[in-house]
Design a protein around this motif. Structure first.
Motif, PDB file in Angstrom:
ATOM      1  N   ASN A   1       0.862  -1.172   0.000  1.00 41.24           N
ATOM      2  CA  ASN A   1       0.000   0.000   0.000  1.00 41.24           C
ATOM      3  C   ASN A   1       0.903   1.228   0.000  1.00 41.24           C
ATOM      4  O   ASN A   1       1.704   1.408   0.905  1.00 41.24           O
ATOM      5  CB  ASN A   1      -0.869  -0.020   1.251  1.00 41.24           C
ATOM      6  CG  ASN A   1      -1.872   1.103   1.260  1.00 41.24           C
ATOM      7  OD1 ASN A   1      -1.767   2.037   0.472  1.00 41.24           O
ATOM      8  ND2 ASN A   1      -2.836   1.024   2.133  1.00 41.24           N
TER       9      ASN A   1
ATOM     10  N   PHE B   1      -2.279  -1.907  -5.382  1.00 37.04           N
ATOM     11  CA  PHE B   1      -2.908  -0.827  -4.641  1.00 37.04           C
ATOM     12  C   PHE B   1      -2.815   0.439  -5.480  1.00 37.04           C
ATOM     13  O   PHE B   1      -1.793   0.697  -6.120  1.00 37.04           O
ATOM     14  CB  PHE B   1      -2.192  -0.582  -3.314  1.00 37.04           C
ATOM     15  CG  PHE B   1      -2.708  -1.403  -2.170  1.00 37.04           C
ATOM     16  CD1 PHE B   1      -3.944  -1.131  -1.625  1.00 37.04           C
ATOM     17  CD2 PHE B   1      -1.957  -2.435  -1.650  1.00 37.04           C
ATOM     18  CE1 PHE B   1      -4.427  -1.874  -0.567  1.00 37.04           C
ATOM     19  CE2 PHE B   1      -2.429  -3.189  -0.589  1.00 37.04           C
ATOM     20  CZ  PHE B   1      -3.669  -2.904  -0.044  1.00 37.04           C
TER      21      PHE B   1
ATOM     22  N   HIS C   1      -8.471   2.885   0.814  1.00 39.85           N
ATOM     23  CA  HIS C   1      -7.526   2.305  -0.121  1.00 39.85           C
ATOM     24  C   HIS C   1      -8.283   1.668  -1.269  1.00 39.85           C
ATOM     25  O   HIS C   1      -9.368   1.129  -1.082  1.00 39.85           O
ATOM     26  CB  HIS C   1      -6.672   1.239   0.562  1.00 39.85           C
ATOM     27  CG  HIS C   1      -6.151   1.671   1.894  1.00 39.85           C
ATOM     28  ND1 HIS C   1      -5.266   2.705   2.032  1.00 39.85           N
ATOM     29  CD2 HIS C   1      -6.434   1.247   3.141  1.00 39.85           C
ATOM     30  CE1 HIS C   1      -5.012   2.876   3.308  1.00 39.85           C
ATOM     31  NE2 HIS C   1      -5.713   2.007   4.010  1.00 39.85           N
TER      32      HIS C   1
END
Lengths: 296, 770
Positions: free
Chosen positions: A99, A155, A164
């Protein structure tokens, strides 16, 4: 509008991935001809550098289902990477993604995908998070909605979102919104709880999807599949995802959004304006392609 | 054929099949057995280690060989240098027919001749090869390799009497058994020890495997030529050609890699098939005469039969495609070129991965790479232009907002333009007030930031503060008509965003109206939601602007004379414009009275804080990927952002870092630095306080310069720090070539390098500035 140009990468075997550098000027390819070579004990299936906010860190996942996280303690000595964490995941991990969020309210997070073909083993995408308290990586979520083999996941760059966005290449393209839930439980335990929503699901490729990739602001998703197209998806201003273009380089028909009706499965269910308002791609020309030339 | 295994007491070092491929002999440190191969299992026929009497050190096997002419004979190579021949028809001690004790060191390999019965060759660590006739007590011929230890010997299946020997110094020797004085051929095959070799069953090829992690295929028909090279991840201990498959070869590693790989030599990068049954490295591989079945022994104390149908195919797992997008929006795409040209048209049925190519196409894997260059540079250019043209500091808030709005409009971002205008409207100096609990009068004690207005103004000072600001507002955004269309254009797009809905519909309209209000409806709606008092004064100002102008032209003087109340009559600096207005209707504009009555109403304060909506709007832009707007608005807001109470610091930091990251991607380092500098968050502003030290040395004596500036303590001169072009001491930015260390004023060097290629000092160096 796109102009197509063929590049001879001079690889002697299949190219498995390609990436632009930070400034978008150079590209790197990796191929099984070992020009980007990783030698590790088991067959490593993916390796990714962590976000730069976390220093020199990289994660690998391997067919035996172990995620390993390495860190280079000395930036001047990149030959030394020490194993920091080893996390047992399900066997046959195929891909992982960090991420990239800059925000310090988002602890380091990894998504891992498996490509084993049996649907019986349940969810194929796992979200791991690093807990500062326990100094350990813990699995915080299993995406149970995805039971087909996962070939790639990514991501979205998170420049300012509170949630996210994760794109997954499986038999179709999925876009998931992962929203951290701040309830009492998660605050006490220090483990983030995620609210997982499928934002979109595109079956446009009608075949296996191999790669997903975001643009730098996380507004456009590109996917490639066995149908030979690169398809692009964009979020419009009411948070619903739309297919905006399909690109094919080998001289066959290039579909632009005007004549391209997608079978969009948008979970938002909101009325959406004509796609042509969001973006417009026009094929400039076809290229001839030496597709019959074997490498040797 | 099935995959099955049998476990042993200890590691198995070698294995050998009999002539009919029905029985298998295995040897190890304390294992020496013969199994018959059944459908689903191994059946032990005899255990040559069973009887105590046979326990002799010479039985620690390095290698086992089975005579291909006589099924009764086995040969073993022992670690203590013994070569033993076993007769399976006999019992007990008699089984060991011969025990040659000629080698001085470990014997690595034994090999029966393929056609001549009773002939056996051995290769040893002592550097010799010995040729035995099993009927004789001693070796019939000795071959001195004159290299280091011999690791493998193999009779050629093509040329009788010929065998190949590989040794630890990386060389390959071809010998004729009849000529023991000199080898036929010798060549260096590898840069490390060669551990194994194998003749191709049909072609005149010899495969060699080495610690240098390669398998090489040599064509020996004439001069040895290298045909193929396979790079592996570990040292290779054994190789074996696959029968009936010209290009396939099996390999097992000596260390690290426990799998047995089958390679197609034409595609040397990825194994054609992989067998992962062994838990430790495999020590040997033999094919059962059939390309679909082979047996292997392992250090994990097992003997396996493998069926090809159980192989894993690594190439199928490898991702055949790649996509990446760069900051301009170009897409790069690589994909596997399908070699058979029967590209599957996408239909609803095809779901399974179609990259399982048939075996004869395996080696033709090749990819194409395409670059789709976008012609839509609009977004990129826009980002670039906005980033470079935005004004983030140094002027008054409303000036910056107005400037940025204009910039955004110029580059087609009219929705961003509206944001800037709204922000300006809500927070500009004349209306903004951090604390709400002030009296009405005090509100007009202007909280000025960076703007100096004359503090004293009299009646004849036409441009009062409010008036001034309003005028300025109208002038700057003179095109209030433009503003209209702008907003109307873009309101639909906001309608779907909840926060904006409040603007339009959510909140009650004011309880008064301005009949001749020339402001557009939209902004009106906004303003009504805004604090009434503030907004009123704005309206008044603008209203007045319109209809006092003729007034001014004709009876202004008179008006001023008429107007009596001096400023001190007001509790504060009340706007003379309003004052003006109050009087005018009394005298002339009777019909304006209803409006004027309403003017007193703003005194009832409505505490409405726009910050929630502003936060929502910024969050919306951030979510949509337009981090530029969010970060820039936050920066320009300055101290006012404190009223955005619902926007926590970590989100602000997130946005700033996101914007800085984007700026860096576009190489807009100056602007990124500006953002860092303007940042109010310590974690962001610290970003450019790292690595700020530059060490300089005197370019003549190379002594580190201790002082600030260019004066060298040793040379007592700074002449080497002069600009190479103007010969002045450089104050400010000094640019120099890293190659010849000559340099000078940044602009001078830029000019020079644009026109010339070599260093201005004449040192001849082709300077590079990048």
């Amino acid at each position: 509008m796109f102009e197509v140009q063929e590049i001879n990468a001079e690889h002697k075997d299949l190219i498995h991935d390609v990436a632009y550098d930070f400034y978008g000027q150079r590209m790197a390819t990796c191929s099984s001809d070992q020009y980007v070579k990783v030698c590790l004990m088991t067959s490593v299936t993916d390796v990714k550098f962590g976000p730069k906010t976390q220093g020199l860190i990289l994660a690998t996942c391997s067919a035996d289902g172990i995620i390993r996280i390495y860190e280079a303690p000395d930036v001047m000595n990149l030959s030394q990477w020490t194993l920091q964490h080893e996390v047992q995941c399900k066997p046959s991990c195929s891909c992982l993604s960090w991420n990239p969020s800059f925000s310090k309210i988002h602890p380091p997070m990894l998504a891992v995908g498996c490509d084993d073909t049996s649907a019986a083993t349940g969810g194929k995408v796992f979200i791991y998070e690093f807990s500062e308290n326990s100094r350990r990586w813990t699995k915080i979520e299993t995406i149970s909605s995805i039971t087909e083999p996962v070939h790639d996941l990514a991501f979205s760059p998170n420049l300012g979102r509170s949630y996210h966005v994760l794109a997954i290449a499986t038999k179709d393209v999925r876009i998931l919104n992962l929203t951290p839930v701040n309830d009492n439980n998660s605050i006490q335990s220090g483990i983030t709880k995620l609210d997982v929503q499928t934002a979109a699901q595109f079956e446009d490729h009608l075949s296996t999807v191999w790669r997903v990739c975001w643009n730098i602001t996380g507004t456009i998703l590109a996917s490639s599949g066995d149908d030979g197209y690169v398809r692009m998806f964009k979020m419009n201003y009411i948070n619903s995802w739309k297919s905006v273009a399909a690109l094919k380089g080998d001289g066959s028909k290039l579909l632009s959004n005007e004549n391209y009706q997608s079978s969009v499965g948008s979970s938002a269910g909101l009325p959406t304006p004509p796609i042509s308002q969001t973006a417009r791609y026009i094929k400039l020309g076809a290229i001839s392609q030496p597709r019959e030339v074997p490498w040797h | 054929m099935a995959t099955f295994n049998v476990s042993q007491d200890g590691p198995v070092n070698a294995l050998a099949l009999n002539r009919d491929n029905t029985q298998i002999a295995i040897g190890g440190r304390n294992v020496f057995k013969v199994y018959s191969i059944e459908e689903e299992s191994f059946k032990e026929i005899c255990n040559l280690r069973a009887s105590k009497s046979n326990l002799n050190l010479s039985f620690s096997c390095n290698d086992v060989a089975w005579s291909s002419t006589d099924d009764h004979y086995l040969a073993t190579a022992a670690t203590n240098g013994h070569v033993c021949v076993w007769n399976l028809t006999k019992m007990g001690k008699a089984m060991q027919e011969q025990d040659y004790q000629e080698h001085k060191r470990t014997v690595n390999k034994v090999n029966f001749h393929a056609s001549e019965p009773n002939k056996l060759i051995s290769g040893s660590q002592d550097g010799t090869m010995r040729y035995f006739d099993i009927r004789c007590k001693n070796a019939v011929a000795i071959f001195y390799s004159n290299t280091e230890s011999v690791r493998d010997v193999q009779f050629s299946p093509h040329i009788p009497h010929t065998f190949a020997a590989v040794s630890e110094n990386g060389s390959v020797q071809i010998w004729d058994v009849r000529k023991s004085d000199k080898c036929q051929q010798q060549f260096t095959a590898h840069s490390g020890p060669v551990f194994a070799c194998d003749w191709h069953p049909e072609s005149p090829w010899l495969a060699t495997a080495s610690r240098d992690k390669t398998i090489k295929v040599w064509d020996l028909s004439n001069k040895p030529t290298l045909e193929y090279t396979i790079h592996t991840i570990a040292s290779i201990g054994h190789v074996k050609w696959r029968p009936q498959r010209k290009y396939h070869i099996a390999s097992c590693a000596l260390v690290v890699d426990c799998s047995i790989n089958i390679w197609d030599v034409r595609r040397p990068y990825i194994p054609f098939a992989q067998f992962n049954e062994h838990k430790d490295v495999a020590s040997g591989v033999v094919w059962r005469g059939d390309p679909q079945v082979f047996l292997s022994s392992g250090r994990d104390c097992t003997l396996y039969q493998h069926s090809f149908s159980d192989a894993s195919r690594p190439a199928n797992k490898a991702n055949p495609q790649g996509v990446s997008i760069n900051n301009k929006g170009d897409v790069i795409y690589t994909y596997r070129i399908s070699t058979n040209n029967t590209f599957t048209k996408p239909t609803g049925l095809i779901r399974k991965s179609s990259n399982t190519v048939s075996n004869d196409q395996f080696h033709q894997a090749t990819s194409a790479m395409l670059l789709f260059q976008t012609m839509l540079y609009q977004d990129t250019n826009c980002f670039y232009a906005l980033a470079t043209n935005y004004m983030l500091s140094g002027r008054s808030f409303s000036e910056m907002c107005e400037h940025n709005a204009a910039v955004a409009k110029d580059f087609g971002k009219s929705n961003v333009c509206v944001i800037w205008r709204i922000i300006k409207t809500m927070y500009s100096e004349e209306f903004y007030e951090p604390t709400i609990n002030h009296s009405y009068g005090e509100k007009y004690c202007f909280k000025m930031q960076g703007m100096n207005f004359p503090n004293d103004y009299s009646n004849d000072d036409q441009r009062s503060k409010v008036g001034d600001n309003c005028v300025q507002k109208l002038n700057a955004g003179d095109d209030s008509g433009n503003l209209d269309t702008d907003i109307i254009d873009h309101v639909p797009s906001f309608c779907n965003f909840s926060a904006y809905n409040n603007f339009k519909f959510g909140l009650p309209k004011g309880d008064f109206s301005f009949g001749e209000n020339e402001l557009d409806i939209e902004l009106d709606a906004l303003s009504i939601d805004f604090r009434n008092s503030l907004q009123n004064s704005q309206h008044l100002g603008q209203q007045q602007q319109d209809w006092t102008l003729p007034n001014e032209a004709f009876n202004l003087r008179h008006e001023i004379l008429d107007r009596s109340p001096p400023p001190e009559n007001f509790s504060s600096h009340y706007s003379p414009d309003i004052n003006d207005e109050c009087q005018q209707p009394l005298s002339q504009f009777e019909d304006q009275v209803p409006n004027l009555v309403s003017i007193s109403k703003p005194l009832e304060k409505v505490h409405w804080d726009p910050s929630n909506i502003v936060v929502d709007a910024l969050k919306y832009h951030a979510t949509m990927g337009d981090i530029q707007t969010a970060a820039c608005v936050l920066t320009v807001l300055g101290e006012r952002r404190k009223s955005l109470k619902t926007l926590d610091e970590s989100t602000q930091e997130h946005w700033l870092l996101g914007y800085i990251e984007l700026l860096n991607r576009y190489k807009l380092w100056n602007i990124a630095t500006e953002i860092i500098k303007l940042s109010w968050l310590p974690s962001v502003s610290q970003l450019n306080q790292q690595s700020t030290r530059i060490n300089t040395n005197c370019s003549q004596c190379a002594k580190p310069l201790q002082r600030i500036g260019w004066l060298c303590d040793r040379c007592h001169s700074s002449e080497y720090a002069l600009c190479s072009i103007c010969h002045q001491v450089v104050k400010g930015l000094y640019a120099w070539c890293q190659g010849c260390s000559h340099g000078g004023h940044l602009e001078h060097m830029q000019d020079w390098i644009n026109k010339h290629k070599v260093c201005p000092t004449g040192c001849g160096h082709a300077c590079e500035y990048r």
